[in-house]
Design an enzyme around this catalytic site. Sequence first.
Site, mmCIF file in Angstrom:
data_model
loop_
_atom_site.group_PDB
_atom_site.id
_atom_site.type_symbol
_atom_site.label_atom_id
_atom_site.label_comp_id
_atom_site.label_asym_id
_atom_site.label_seq_id
_atom_site.Cartn_x
_atom_site.Cartn_y
_atom_site.Cartn_z
ATOM 1 N N THR A 154 27.111 -11.032 51.612
ATOM 2 C CA THR A 154 27.151 -10.316 50.345
ATOM 3 C C THR A 154 26.581 -11.243 49.293
ATOM 4 O OG1 THR A 154 29.081 -8.966 50.904
ATOM 5 C CG2 THR A 154 28.806 -9.441 48.600
ATOM 6 N N VAL A 183 33.102 2.014 54.318
ATOM 7 C CA VAL A 183 33.019 1.632 52.909
ATOM 8 C C VAL A 183 33.379 0.152 52.765
ATOM 9 C CG1 VAL A 183 33.988 2.005 50.606
ATOM 10 C CG2 VAL A 183 33.465 3.966 52.085
ATOM 11 N N SER A 184 32.459 -0.604 52.204
ATOM 12 C CA SER A 184 32.665 -2.037 51.962
ATOM 13 C C SER A 184 33.527 -2.240 50.707
ATOM 14 C CB SER A 184 31.298 -2.680 51.754
ATOM 15 O OG SER A 184 31.402 -3.848 50.998
HETATM 16 N N1 ASP Z 1 32.394 -7.964 52.006
HETATM 17 C C1 ASP Z 1 31.276 -7.456 52.752
HETATM 18 C C2 ASP Z 1 31.687 -6.235 53.499
HETATM 19 O O1 ASP Z 1 32.756 -6.217 54.090
HETATM 20 C C3 ASP Z 1 30.708 -8.418 53.701
HETATM 21 C C4 ASP Z 1 30.692 -9.856 53.277
HETATM 22 O O2 ASP Z 1 30.889 -10.148 52.125
HETATM 23 O O3 ASP Z 1 30.469 -10.738 54.118
HETATM 24 O O4 ASP Z 1 30.931 -5.302 53.549
#
Ligand code: ASP
Length: 280
Positions: A154, A183-184
């Site tokens: 991210t 959903v993220s």
């Molecule tokens: N938080 C993001 C998600 O779960 C992935 C990440 O930040 O590594 O989509």
Amino acid sequence: MANSIIIHGGIKEFENLEGKESEYQKALHKIARDSYEVLNEKGARAGVLAAVSALEDLELFNAGTGSRIQADGEIRMSASIMDGKKNIFSGVINIQYVKNPILVAEQLASEKNSVLAGEPATRYARARGFENHNPFTRHRLREHQAAKSGRGGTVGAVALDNDGAIFAATSTGGTGNEIPGRVSDSATVAGNYASLNMGISCTGVGEDIVNLCVAARISTRKLEGLSLEHAIKKTVSEGIEFGYMFGLIALDENGNTFVDQTQGKTLYAAVDAQGIRTFT
Ligand code: ASP
């Protein structure tokens, strides 16, 4: 109040860095410096938008171009921005074929409905002039075909300007190989939040971040009197107790920046009048 910005490119352990750590560092360095210039000239909103859209444009990071691929072979991206002074959160969830999801999220801040998801979000973007853009890259296609997705990735930015405005912005391509439509956290108040006296952008396992409502939880603790440092420490230790995996960047009303995580290493860079610091 002094201009200050902090940006991140995810957690090292999620990124399949394959010896590319210095490439990440260089990219974060440059984007942090460039967006600090934008912040100086145009304020915190423009600063975080410059940072996150530049990170989305770099194939290296899992957001925008170079996003990870979902189990059905599609890329669906999520992004959000929060204006801490006006207290407005806006975002897009699972949008497709746009170059910069964060700019669509920003556009939604002036609508009466400020979070859109799925196909209607893409249609909204087209109607507002966001052109069709293919976010697939060879690297991600290879990764997907080998069923070797990373665990996420991210990008995010938080900035304070001389007028006391704080903005937080976050953008992601998700975990890779997820159930289509998942959903993220990145376009929820668990993953991205700002108020009058702090801003925060999270990375890590989205489900863990939502379960603990990390960003809004830290913000509430700060509003109720804890220092930001203490609010972060308390929340991260709760995450560790649950065995969660997440990291975060944050900034307070004086421009002090913070980075923490339950495990691993958050890839970040921060710039203010004193200079730049990055992960080591
Ligand atoms: N938080 C993001 C998600 O779960 C992935 C990440 O930040 O590594 O989509």
